[in-house]
Design an enzyme around this catalytic site. Structure first.
Site, PDB file in Angstrom:
ATOM      1  N   THR A 112       0.436  -0.991  -0.102  1.00 47.99           N
ATOM      2  CA  THR A 112      -0.102  -0.060  -0.232  1.00 47.99           C
ATOM      3  C   THR A 112       1.175   1.298  -0.358  1.00 47.99           C
ATOM      4  OG1 THR A 112      -1.366  -1.122   1.386  1.00 47.99           O
ATOM      5  CG2 THR A 112      -1.603   1.339   0.856  1.00 47.99           C
TER       6      THR A 112
ATOM      7  N   ASP B  63       1.564  -6.299  -4.827  1.00 43.95           N
ATOM      8  CA  ASP B  63       0.868  -6.303  -3.698  1.00 43.95           C
ATOM      9  C   ASP B  63       1.245  -7.407  -2.382  1.00 43.95           C
ATOM     10  OD1 ASP B  63      -1.034  -6.705  -1.431  1.00 43.95           O
ATOM     11  OD2 ASP B  63      -2.547  -5.787  -2.908  1.00 43.95           O
ATOM     12  N   SER B  64       2.420  -7.349  -0.818  1.00 45.55           N
ATOM     13  CA  SER B  64       2.400  -8.702  -0.506  1.00 45.55           C
ATOM     14  C   SER B  64       1.105  -9.681  -0.105  1.00 45.55           C
ATOM     15  CB  SER B  64       2.760  -7.918   0.752  1.00 45.55           C
ATOM     16  OG  SER B  64       2.023  -8.055   2.184  1.00 45.55           O
ATOM     17  N   SER B  65      -0.140  -9.246  -0.550  1.00 43.33           N
ATOM     18  CA  SER B  65      -0.686 -10.735  -0.585  1.00 43.33           C
ATOM     19  C   SER B  65       0.037 -11.772  -1.532  1.00 43.33           C
ATOM     20  CB  SER B  65      -2.154 -10.503  -1.033  1.00 43.33           C
ATOM     21  OG  SER B  65      -2.717  -9.386  -0.070  1.00 43.33           O
TER      22      SER B  65
ATOM     23  N   GLN C  96      -3.570 -20.386  19.039  1.00 48.28           N
ATOM     24  CA  GLN C  96      -4.662 -19.518  18.728  1.00 48.28           C
ATOM     25  C   GLN C  96      -4.808 -18.291  18.840  1.00 48.28           C
ATOM     26  OE1 GLN C  96      -8.462 -21.199  17.615  1.00 48.28           O
ATOM     27  NE2 GLN C  96      -7.945 -23.121  16.797  1.00 48.28           N
ATOM     28  N   CYS C  97      -4.791 -18.335  20.772  1.00 45.65           N
ATOM     29  CA  CYS C  97      -4.708 -17.449  20.905  1.00 45.65           C
ATOM     30  C   CYS C  97      -2.747 -16.165  20.500  1.00 45.65           C
ATOM     31  CB  CYS C  97      -3.776 -16.945  22.736  1.00 45.65           C
ATOM     32  SG  CYS C  97      -5.334 -18.026  23.175  1.00 45.65           S
TER      33      CYS C  97
HETATM   34  N1  ASP Z   1      -2.462  -5.667   0.392  1.00 40.56           N
HETATM   35  C1  ASP Z   1      -1.576  -5.149   0.917  1.00 40.56           C
HETATM   36  C2  ASP Z   1      -0.278  -5.620   1.041  1.00 40.56           C
HETATM   37  O1  ASP Z   1      -0.116  -6.461   1.745  1.00 40.56           O
HETATM   38  C3  ASP Z   1      -1.482  -4.092   2.338  1.00 40.56           C
HETATM   39  C4  ASP Z   1      -0.680  -3.224   2.834  1.00 40.56           C
HETATM   40  O2  ASP Z   1       0.569  -2.940   2.023  1.00 40.56           O
HETATM   41  O3  ASP Z   1      -1.442  -2.678   3.894  1.00 40.56           O
HETATM   42  O4  ASP Z   1       0.130  -4.811  -0.294  1.00 40.56           O
END
Ligand code: ASP
Length: 354
Positions: free
Chosen positions: A24, A67-69, A287-288
């Site tokens: 982002t 995008d890091s996804s 999970q915590c």
């Molecule tokens: N979807 C974006 C990413 O991880 C979110 C971000 O950068 O905050 O690349």
């Protein structure tokens, strides 16, 4: 891969290489209004202060910022390769990265950069640099200041970290906990390494000590044949079997309840046993967000150690899944692999290897 290299500032007593991967931080709206990454050259125009920091600055940009996804194992290798190739020439490295998977990347890089004794600081932003209220400018400028900070010629930081919203966190302990506030990252199970207010206050007792004799060795054998099983009340046997008994899966992070508890139904224990009998590794994490796995504390976890499930202690899921990929690739000796999984490699868990 063909990287774009831009020199931003050529004078200063410390040199920092910025590795721009996307996120982002540098995004702009496309024709449909969706955010997509753009080139770093335009980013510099938005932060003219970069030239006034008194730090020699160079940027290497991924050919196509992402995008890091969309981060892949190859991207981790590329980041580590860029650091290895430029290690002698620079005092420190700042990696601009999307926030969504930053904690996975910072964990993985802390394993891959064996013998690191220079700062590698991940940062990013919740709002694009072009937005008036963006957090990008502060995050980048302070990450650079921390990267360049030194005492008697030695860097203050000599490990992989995440800097975000005034906090410096250990890379292998950080987690993205919030998506809609600037305070996105925390490291619940490890103290903050530094806090940036008027001054940057370092928590020296929590920092990895500088090792003048360390030599960087990039370890890049990574095996992505891993998965995560997050249990929940009512989960079916079919779903569990499909996840953990899939033939290509070699390692499983089991996200259990509370301090490492699972349902004690026979079918569930049998699934775990079958997976272990098939040669798969199961690492139990909670999970915590805070606290740790303590196998045997409750009746619902006491059989786990006996059947061969390994305790992940207070490790995060992000650090656990990347550690599994790392050790499945790098550690060929099965016993040593298990031992290293349950002990700290890069400060990601409390337990040190004796
Ligand atoms: N979807 C974006 C990413 O991880 C979110 C971000 O950068 O905050 O690349």
């Amino acid at each position: 891969m063909k990287y774009k290299i831009v020199n931003i500032n050529e004078t200063g007593d410390r040199s920092v290489l910025i590795i721009y991967t996307g996120g982002t931080f540098g995004m702009v709206q496309d024709a449909t209004g969706a955010l997509a990454p753009f080139n770093f050259g335009k980013v510099v125009d938005r932060v003219p202060e970069l030239r006034q920091l008194g730090i020699k600055l160079t940027v290497i940009s991924f050919p196509k910022p992402i995008d890091s996804s969309n981060i892949l194992v190859q991207d981790w290798k590329d980041m580590a390769y860029i650091i290895e190739e430029n290690y002698a020439q620079y005092d420190a490295f700042v990696i601009l990265h999307g926030t969504d998977t930053m904690a996975y990347s910072s964990s993985m890089l802390s394993y891959m950069l064996d013998g690191l004794n220079k700062p590698v600081i991940f940062t990013g932003a919740q709002m694009p640099i072009g937005s008036i209220r963006s957090d990008a400018r502060e995050n980048l400028i302070t990450a650079l200041e921390i990267a360049a900070a030194h005492n008697e010629g030695r860097p203050i930081i000599s490990e992989v970290c995440v800097y975000f919203n005034h906090l410096l966190l250990r890379g292998s302990r950080a987690q993205k906990l919030r998506s809609s506030t600037f305070a996105a990252f925390e490291s619940e199970n490890y103290p903050v390494l530094a806090e940036a207010g008027i001054e940057i206050e370092y928590n020296y007792a929590a920092l990895k000590p500088f090792n003048p004799d360390a030599n960087l060795v990039v370890r890049n054998q990574l095996d992505p044949h891993v998965t995560i099983l997050k249990i929940f009340p009512g989960i079916t046997e079919a779903a569990v079997r499909a996840t953990i008994l899939e033939p290509s899966v070699k390692g499983i992070v089991l996200e259990s309840f509370g301090s490492g508890n699972i349902m004690k139904f026979d079918w569930f224990i049998n699934c775990l046993k079958d997976a272990i009998a098939a040669g798969k590794i199961i690492l139990n994490v909670s999970q915590c967000v805070g606290g740790q796995v303590e196998q045997g504390k409750y009746e619902t976890s006491k059989n786990l150690t006996r059947i061969g499930v390994l305790s992940g202690g207070d490790i995060t899921t992000e650090a656990a899944i990347t550690k599994l990929m790392f050790l499945l690739g790098e550690e060929k000796d099965e016993n040593l692999r298990k031992q290293r999984l349950t002990h700290s490699l890069a400060g990601e868990m409390d337990h040190e290897l004796d």
